[in-house]
Motif scaffolding. Structure first.
Motif, PDB file in Angstrom:
ATOM      1  N   PHE A   1      41.080   6.507  59.720  1.00  0.00           N
ATOM      2  CA  PHE A   1      39.973   7.660  59.638  1.00  0.00           C
ATOM      3  C   PHE A   1      38.697   7.182  58.712  1.00  0.00           C
ATOM      4  O   PHE A   1      38.889   5.937  57.839  1.00  0.00           O
ATOM      5  N   VAL A   2      37.731   7.971  58.701  1.00  0.00           N
ATOM      6  CA  VAL A   2      36.540   7.498  58.048  1.00  0.00           C
ATOM      7  C   VAL A   2      36.120   8.722  57.376  1.00  0.00           C
ATOM      8  O   VAL A   2      35.868  10.150  58.067  1.00  0.00           O
ATOM      9  N   VAL A   3      36.019   8.988  55.984  1.00  0.00           N
ATOM     10  CA  VAL A   3      35.345   9.927  55.321  1.00  0.00           C
ATOM     11  C   VAL A   3      33.974   9.974  55.273  1.00  0.00           C
ATOM     12  O   VAL A   3      33.321   8.932  54.956  1.00  0.00           O
ATOM     13  N   GLY A   4      33.155  10.936  55.330  1.00  0.00           N
ATOM     14  CA  GLY A   4      31.821  11.054  55.107  1.00  0.00           C
ATOM     15  C   GLY A   4      31.503  12.067  54.030  1.00  0.00           C
ATOM     16  O   GLY A   4      32.001  13.184  53.782  1.00  0.00           O
ATOM     17  N   ALA A   5      30.458  11.706  53.240  1.00  0.00           N
ATOM     18  CA  ALA A   5      29.802  12.441  52.278  1.00  0.00           C
ATOM     19  C   ALA A   5      28.490  13.156  52.812  1.00  0.00           C
ATOM     20  O   ALA A   5      27.742  12.606  53.290  1.00  0.00           O
ATOM     21  N   PHE A   6      28.259  14.632  52.704  1.00  0.00           N
ATOM     22  CA  PHE A   6      27.004  15.324  53.239  1.00  0.00           C
ATOM     23  C   PHE A   6      26.364  15.839  52.079  1.00  0.00           C
ATOM     24  O   PHE A   6      27.043  16.315  51.251  1.00  0.00           O
ATOM     25  N   SER A   7      24.863  15.560  52.050  1.00  0.00           N
ATOM     26  CA  SER A   7      24.155  16.348  51.133  1.00  0.00           C
ATOM     27  C   SER A   7      24.115  17.882  51.518  1.00  0.00           C
ATOM     28  O   SER A   7      24.445  18.280  52.481  1.00  0.00           O
ATOM     29  N   PRO A   8      23.660  18.728  50.580  1.00  0.00           N
ATOM     30  CA  PRO A   8      23.339  20.100  50.811  1.00  0.00           C
ATOM     31  C   PRO A   8      22.630  20.422  51.883  1.00  0.00           C
ATOM     32  O   PRO A   8      22.749  21.519  52.716  1.00  0.00           O
ATOM     33  N   LYS A   9      21.874  19.430  52.537  1.00  0.00           N
ATOM     34  CA  LYS A   9      20.984  19.412  53.729  1.00  0.00           C
ATOM     35  C   LYS A   9      21.782  19.168  54.838  1.00  0.00           C
ATOM     36  O   LYS A   9      21.069  19.007  55.895  1.00  0.00           O
ATOM     37  N   ALA A  10      23.015  18.882  54.775  1.00  0.00           N
ATOM     38  CA  ALA A  10      24.004  18.440  55.750  1.00  0.00           C
ATOM     39  C   ALA A  10      23.627  16.870  56.430  1.00  0.00           C
ATOM     40  O   ALA A  10      23.890  16.412  57.550  1.00  0.00           O
ATOM     41  N   GLU A  11      22.927  15.878  55.495  1.00  0.00           N
ATOM     42  CA  GLU A  11      22.623  14.459  55.745  1.00  0.00           C
ATOM     43  C   GLU A  11      23.762  13.894  55.480  1.00  0.00           C
ATOM     44  O   GLU A  11      24.250  13.881  54.390  1.00  0.00           O
ATOM     45  N   LEU A  12      24.149  12.960  56.211  1.00  0.00           N
ATOM     46  CA  LEU A  12      25.307  11.978  55.964  1.00  0.00           C
ATOM     47  C   LEU A  12      24.637  10.935  54.914  1.00  0.00           C
ATOM     48  O   LEU A  12      23.969  10.255  55.248  1.00  0.00           O
ATOM     49  N   ILE A  13      25.235  11.025  53.523  1.00  0.00           N
ATOM     50  CA  ILE A  13      24.694  10.235  52.743  1.00  0.00           C
ATOM     51  C   ILE A  13      25.697   9.174  51.880  1.00  0.00           C
ATOM     52  O   ILE A  13      25.377   8.460  51.200  1.00  0.00           O
ATOM     53  N   GLY A  14      26.924   9.177  52.468  1.00  0.00           N
ATOM     54  CA  GLY A  14      28.086   8.188  52.018  1.00  0.00           C
ATOM     55  C   GLY A  14      29.173   8.027  53.018  1.00  0.00           C
ATOM     56  O   GLY A  14      29.390   9.096  53.866  1.00  0.00           O
ATOM     57  N   MET A  15      29.933   7.147  53.197  1.00  0.00           N
ATOM     58  CA  MET A  15      31.046   6.845  53.823  1.00  0.00           C
ATOM     59  C   MET A  15      31.986   5.989  53.124  1.00  0.00           C
ATOM     60  O   MET A  15      31.702   5.301  52.520  1.00  0.00           O
ATOM     61  N   ALA A  16      33.372   6.323  53.710  1.00  0.00           N
ATOM     62  CA  ALA A  16      34.448   5.041  53.405  1.00  0.00           C
ATOM     63  C   ALA A  16      35.132   5.264  54.492  1.00  0.00           C
ATOM     64  O   ALA A  16      35.944   6.124  54.809  1.00  0.00           O
ATOM     65  N   GLY A  17      36.002   3.930  55.078  1.00  0.00           N
ATOM     66  CA  GLY A  17      36.890   3.985  55.853  1.00  0.00           C
ATOM     67  C   GLY A  17      38.357   3.685  55.463  1.00  0.00           C
ATOM     68  O   GLY A  17      38.363   2.994  54.446  1.00  0.00           O
ATOM     69  N   PHE A  18      39.150   4.030  56.293  1.00  0.00           N
ATOM     70  CA  PHE A  18      40.623   3.693  55.799  1.00  0.00           C
ATOM     71  C   PHE A  18      41.493   3.273  57.200  1.00  0.00           C
ATOM     72  O   PHE A  18      41.230   3.890  58.087  1.00  0.00           O
TER      73      PHE A  18
END
Length: 170
Positions: A55-72
């Motif tokens: 899986f991959v997790v993503g971090a979203f800004s308050p404006k729903a912009e993908l700003i980070g990620m990490a995979g496992f």
């Protein structure tokens, strides 16, 4: 900030962020820009179809912009299924230092711990990525090996440290 597992519907922003990371930090990732650009969007979407072991997790800004990620990814081999690997950790430069990386990895580790029989999580970090290494160490990762010339970019080499997070008592 919202942290969640990415889905095939996130393929376009995920692909753009992967490309950005390769342009911004080419020495931090094994994938080349050419390799990334050769992948069709359908293949990227397929990779975001959460399987039991990846899986991959993503971090979203308050404006729903993908700003980070990490995979496992959990090792698929029977004798190595007690191990998993974190890959592709990236946070946009303007969001670094705001706790995004820690939040991503904390959620990823939380979810990975739910896998029965998983005992170790591995990752590699370039020896020049001091801030990333500090983050990993603060989460309990420890160095267990060093690889000289792990990556080659033109005539330049990148050394990497191999790190492990033990999930069970040794």
């Amino acid at each position: 900030m919202l942290i969640r597992v990415l889905t095939p519907e996130d393929a376009i922003p995920f692909s753009k962020l992967r490309r950005e990371r390769l342009e911004e930090s080419p020495r931090a990732f094994a994938e080349s820009l050419a390799e990334h650009d050769s992948l069709p969007l359908s293949k990227i979407a397929e990779r975001l179809s959460r399987s039991h072991d990846n899986f991959v997790v993503g971090a979203f800004s308050p404006k729903a912009e993908l700003i980070g990620m990490a995979g496992f990814a959990r090792n698929p081999r029977l004798k190595s299924r007690h191990k998993g690997v974190i890959w592709g950790v990236y946070v946009r430069p303007r969001w670094r230092g705001a706790g995004v990386g820690r939040a991503l990895l904390t959620e990823l580790i939380r979810q990975a711990k739910e896998y029965p029989g998983l005992e170790q999580i591995h990752l590699t970090v370039s020896t020049t990525q001091v801030a990333a290494r500090r983050l990993y160490e603060s989460l309990g990762f420890e160095v267990f090996g060093h690889e000289r010339h792990a990556l080659k970019i033109g005539d330049d080499y990148v050394d990497e440290d191999h790190m492990v997070l033990w999930l069970t008592p040794r």
